[in-house]
Design an enzyme around this catalytic site. Structure first.
Site, mmCIF file in Angstrom:
data_model
loop_
_atom_site.group_PDB
_atom_site.id
_atom_site.type_symbol
_atom_site.label_atom_id
_atom_site.label_comp_id
_atom_site.label_asym_id
_atom_site.label_seq_id
_atom_site.Cartn_x
_atom_site.Cartn_y
_atom_site.Cartn_z
ATOM 1 N N CYS A 1 -19.532 -30.856 58.879
ATOM 2 C CA CYS A 1 -20.770 -30.318 59.367
ATOM 3 C C CYS A 1 -22.016 -31.306 59.576
ATOM 4 O O CYS A 1 -22.076 -31.625 60.290
ATOM 5 C CB CYS A 1 -20.875 -29.334 58.191
ATOM 6 S SG CYS A 1 -22.350 -27.973 58.620
ATOM 7 N N HIS B 1 -16.036 -26.188 57.792
ATOM 8 C CA HIS B 1 -15.861 -26.884 56.537
ATOM 9 C C HIS B 1 -14.388 -26.633 56.020
ATOM 10 O O HIS B 1 -13.876 -25.554 55.571
ATOM 11 C CB HIS B 1 -16.649 -26.060 55.454
ATOM 12 C CG HIS B 1 -18.298 -26.438 55.662
ATOM 13 N ND1 HIS B 1 -18.554 -27.410 54.566
ATOM 14 C CD2 HIS B 1 -19.168 -25.978 56.278
ATOM 15 C CE1 HIS B 1 -19.968 -27.588 54.868
ATOM 16 N NE2 HIS B 1 -20.240 -26.541 55.911
ATOM 17 N N GLU C 1 -12.647 -28.046 53.822
ATOM 18 C CA GLU C 1 -12.424 -28.133 52.507
ATOM 19 C C GLU C 1 -12.650 -26.678 51.952
ATOM 20 O O GLU C 1 -12.053 -26.528 50.764
ATOM 21 C CB GLU C 1 -13.509 -28.946 51.839
ATOM 22 C CG GLU C 1 -14.866 -28.477 51.460
ATOM 23 C CD GLU C 1 -15.777 -28.357 52.823
ATOM 24 O OE1 GLU C 1 -16.873 -28.059 52.740
ATOM 25 O OE2 GLU C 1 -15.150 -28.710 53.685
#
Length: 228
Positions: free
Chosen positions: A110, A210, A212
């Protein structure tokens, strides 16, 4: 030994227990994703990063966060560019340059993708909703927009994720002019660039989404494998 993977961090006011003080912090999902992928997460505090510290690492993750200061790409801040952390920009640019100089495996996420582009001479679109025909990339505070991205054949992101991937987006900015040395390698259905790679580095990949937050650890696994 598990590769040491540095992760850049936030410096923000934080409250816990009876304390309300400036804190160096990071969403746990980043460290958890690195650990699950076989790496040893090492948090890099804003303001305390040097090229010597980076030299001790095996890989680097540039985490998400606040907007990059538009002064870094010679633009005034627009009306929606209101949360800036210039000290974090400075600290992360030191880490980024040290990693690039050593051809260290790098994953930008990001803000990390945006910082990479700016560091290499590109610029940013400061507010995607102002761009005609772009879809929702930031659905609101604490939320992620689930969308499919298309990955270019013959690229690292295609090798890792295949021709398409479902991702979690939370960004109101995007890449504008892509820096020399970077190649766009993934796009959302509205044409917004969602990944870039530096083809002259052994592993330099950045994504606008993202990973994660999705439970899909393949990008982290690829980073750790390249760092071993």
């Amino acid at each position: 030994m598990r590769p040491l993977i540095g992760i850049t961090t936030y410096r923000e006011p934080a409250r816990w227990g009876t304390w309300h003080v400036p804190a160096v912090l990071l969403p746990a999902a980043y460290a958890d994703a690195v650990a699950r992928a076989g790496g040893e997460p090492v948090l890099l505090p804003t303001g305390a990063v040097s090229a010597d510290v980076v030299a001790r690492l095996d890989g680097l993750v540039l985490a998400g966060g606040a907007d990059v200061d538009p002064a870094r790409y010679d633009r005034p801040a627009g009306p929606h560019t209101t949360v800036l952390r210039p000290e974090r920009d400075e600290s992360e640019l030191i880490a980024l340059q040290a990693a690039l100089d050593r051809d260290m495996p790098l994953l930008g996420i990001c803000r990390g993708m945006q910082l990479l582009n700016v560091a290499l001479g590109g610029d940013l679109v400061q507010h995607l909703p102002d761009v005609e025909n772009t879809g929702v990339h930031d659905p609101g505070a604490g939320l992620y927009q689930r969308r499919e991205v298309r990955n270019q054949d013959g690229t690292r992101v295609h090798d890792v994720l295949g021709p398409t991937a479902m991702v979690a987006c939370h960004h109101h900015q995007a890449l504008g002019r892509i820096a020399t040395g970077l190649t766009a390698t993934a796009w959302a259905e509205d044409g917004v660039v969602e990944a870039v790679e530096a083809v002259d580095h052994r592993f330099c990949l950045a994504v606008q989404w993202h990973p994660e937050e999705t439970g899909d650890g393949r990008l982290f696994e690829a980073l750790v494998a390249a760092s071993g």
